[in-house]
Design a protein around this motif. Sequence first.
Motif, short mmCIF file in Angstrom:
data_model
loop_
_atom_site.label_atom_id
_atom_site.label_comp_id
_atom_site.label_asym_id
_atom_site.label_seq_id
_atom_site.Cartn_x
_atom_site.Cartn_y
_atom_site.Cartn_z
N GLN A 6 -21.63 19.75 40.89
CA GLN A 6 -22.45 19.73 39.68
C GLN A 6 -22.03 20.88 38.79
N ARG A 7 -22.18 20.65 37.50
CA ARG A 7 -21.78 21.72 36.58
C ARG A 7 -22.46 21.53 35.23
N ARG A 8 -22.79 22.64 34.60
CA ARG A 8 -23.28 22.62 33.23
C ARG A 8 -22.23 23.26 32.34
N LEU A 9 -22.08 22.69 31.16
CA LEU A 9 -21.11 23.20 30.20
C LEU A 9 -21.80 23.53 28.89
N GLN A 10 -21.62 24.76 28.45
CA GLN A 10 -22.20 25.22 27.20
C GLN A 10 -21.09 25.29 26.15
N PHE A 11 -21.35 24.77 24.96
CA PHE A 11 -20.34 24.73 23.91
C PHE A 11 -20.77 25.59 22.73
N LYS A 12 -19.78 26.10 22.03
CA LYS A 12 -20.06 26.86 20.81
C LYS A 12 -20.58 25.93 19.73
N ASP A 13 -20.03 24.71 19.69
CA ASP A 13 -20.44 23.71 18.71
C ASP A 13 -21.21 22.60 19.41
N PHE A 75 -13.87 15.10 29.19
CA PHE A 75 -14.77 15.32 28.05
C PHE A 75 -14.18 16.29 27.03
N GLN A 76 -12.95 16.75 27.25
CA GLN A 76 -12.25 17.63 26.33
C GLN A 76 -13.08 18.87 25.99
N CYS A 77 -13.57 19.50 27.07
CA CYS A 77 -14.45 20.64 26.90
C CYS A 77 -13.74 21.88 26.36
N HIS A 78 -12.45 21.93 26.46
CA HIS A 78 -11.71 23.12 26.04
C HIS A 78 -11.35 23.10 24.56
N ILE A 79 -11.64 21.99 23.90
CA ILE A 79 -11.22 21.83 22.51
C ILE A 79 -12.08 22.67 21.57
N ASP A 80 -11.41 23.38 20.65
CA ASP A 80 -12.11 24.11 19.59
C ASP A 80 -12.34 23.13 18.44
N VAL A 81 -13.50 22.48 18.46
CA VAL A 81 -13.76 21.41 17.51
C VAL A 81 -13.80 21.93 16.08
N SER A 82 -14.37 23.10 15.86
CA SER A 82 -14.49 23.64 14.51
C SER A 82 -13.13 23.76 13.83
N SER A 83 -12.13 24.21 14.58
CA SER A 83 -10.80 24.37 13.99
C SER A 83 -10.19 23.02 13.64
N ILE A 84 -10.54 21.98 14.42
CA ILE A 84 -10.05 20.63 14.12
C ILE A 84 -10.74 20.08 12.88
N LEU A 85 -12.06 20.21 12.82
CA LEU A 85 -12.80 19.69 11.68
C LEU A 85 -12.40 20.39 10.38
N LEU A 104 -19.72 14.47 17.48
CA LEU A 104 -18.83 13.43 17.99
C LEU A 104 -17.55 14.06 18.52
N ARG A 105 -17.13 13.66 19.71
CA ARG A 105 -15.90 14.18 20.32
C ARG A 105 -15.00 13.01 20.72
N LEU A 106 -13.76 13.35 21.03
CA LEU A 106 -12.84 12.38 21.60
C LEU A 106 -12.76 12.60 23.11
N LEU A 107 -12.71 11.51 23.85
CA LEU A 107 -12.56 11.57 25.30
C LEU A 107 -11.08 11.45 25.67
#
Length: 303
Positions: A6-13, A75-85, A104-107
């Motif tokens: 089990q694991r929880r993941l916290q994201f900046k975005d 789940f692409q948890c390592h992606i810096d979404v802000s820089s992509i957007l 919205l993310r890409l899998l």
Amino acid sequence: MTVIAQRRLQFKDSYDLKRTIESGQAFHWFPSGESSWETAWRGSYLGVKQITSSEIAFETNSTETDALSQVADYFQCHIDVSSILDTFPKDSLTGKALDCCLGLRLLRQDPWLCLASFILSSTKQITQIKEIVQLMSCQLGVSISTPGSTRRVYTFPEPKDIVRAGESAIRKCKAGFRAKYIYRCAQEIESGRFDLEAVRLLSLDEARESLTSLPGVGPKIADCVLLFAYGFSRAFPIDVWVQRVLQDYYLGGKKVSHREMRQFVDGYFGANAGFAQQYLFDYIRSLSKPDWAALVANSPFGK
């Protein structure tokens, strides 16, 4: 069934699980409770739940030593979404899509499951695609128990399973004319004549050409697989929804060829075109005809 990890993941975005899972990029997830979904993944159970707008939790009974990192990659948890957007074009339509589809993310899916799912998607709506995927899984896949429930999840059949079962078994799962393409693709892969892993080593154009050599795979299906399974960020699937966006909003209502649309996409949307495509695809499907007509009427393109 014992849950191993089990694991929880916290994201900046923000990370919107519902929007991501139900945005037409994956068809093997099914609701298991409030803000929760489950599936069979890599031969094991996988459950996922939205905790907060920027936190998700998942559990799996996989005994693989790297199961947690594999789930995080899916789940692409390592992606810096802000820089992509930030790389998206600064036009009104894209801005509205960003506001509407925040989170919205890409899998990053398994290539075979992704390929088969999009072959099955031809002329079908999302609910119908999910039904066919579920039927094929129940009939030809492996049953896996779920924690604290009598429900079962089922693996999607591997190419060897489909070859063994035959085309008629796929037709019984409401696949229709798509059954022959799934079966022939499975034959190509199981025989070793086509190597799905080798696609990762190719350039985008080479990978698209390789995938479109498979039965029933055109440019749109190929780009879906390249984007959602292999992570080619410039891959830009053009279906009827996205074609409408390109022609009506960005190209002034002109009827143009697929090649001309592709040229515009490559020049305008840039390195993260595929990510932008998913936002536009998800957004336009939520609009009423009058709302879309108003956006088109105010488009600064092609005037």
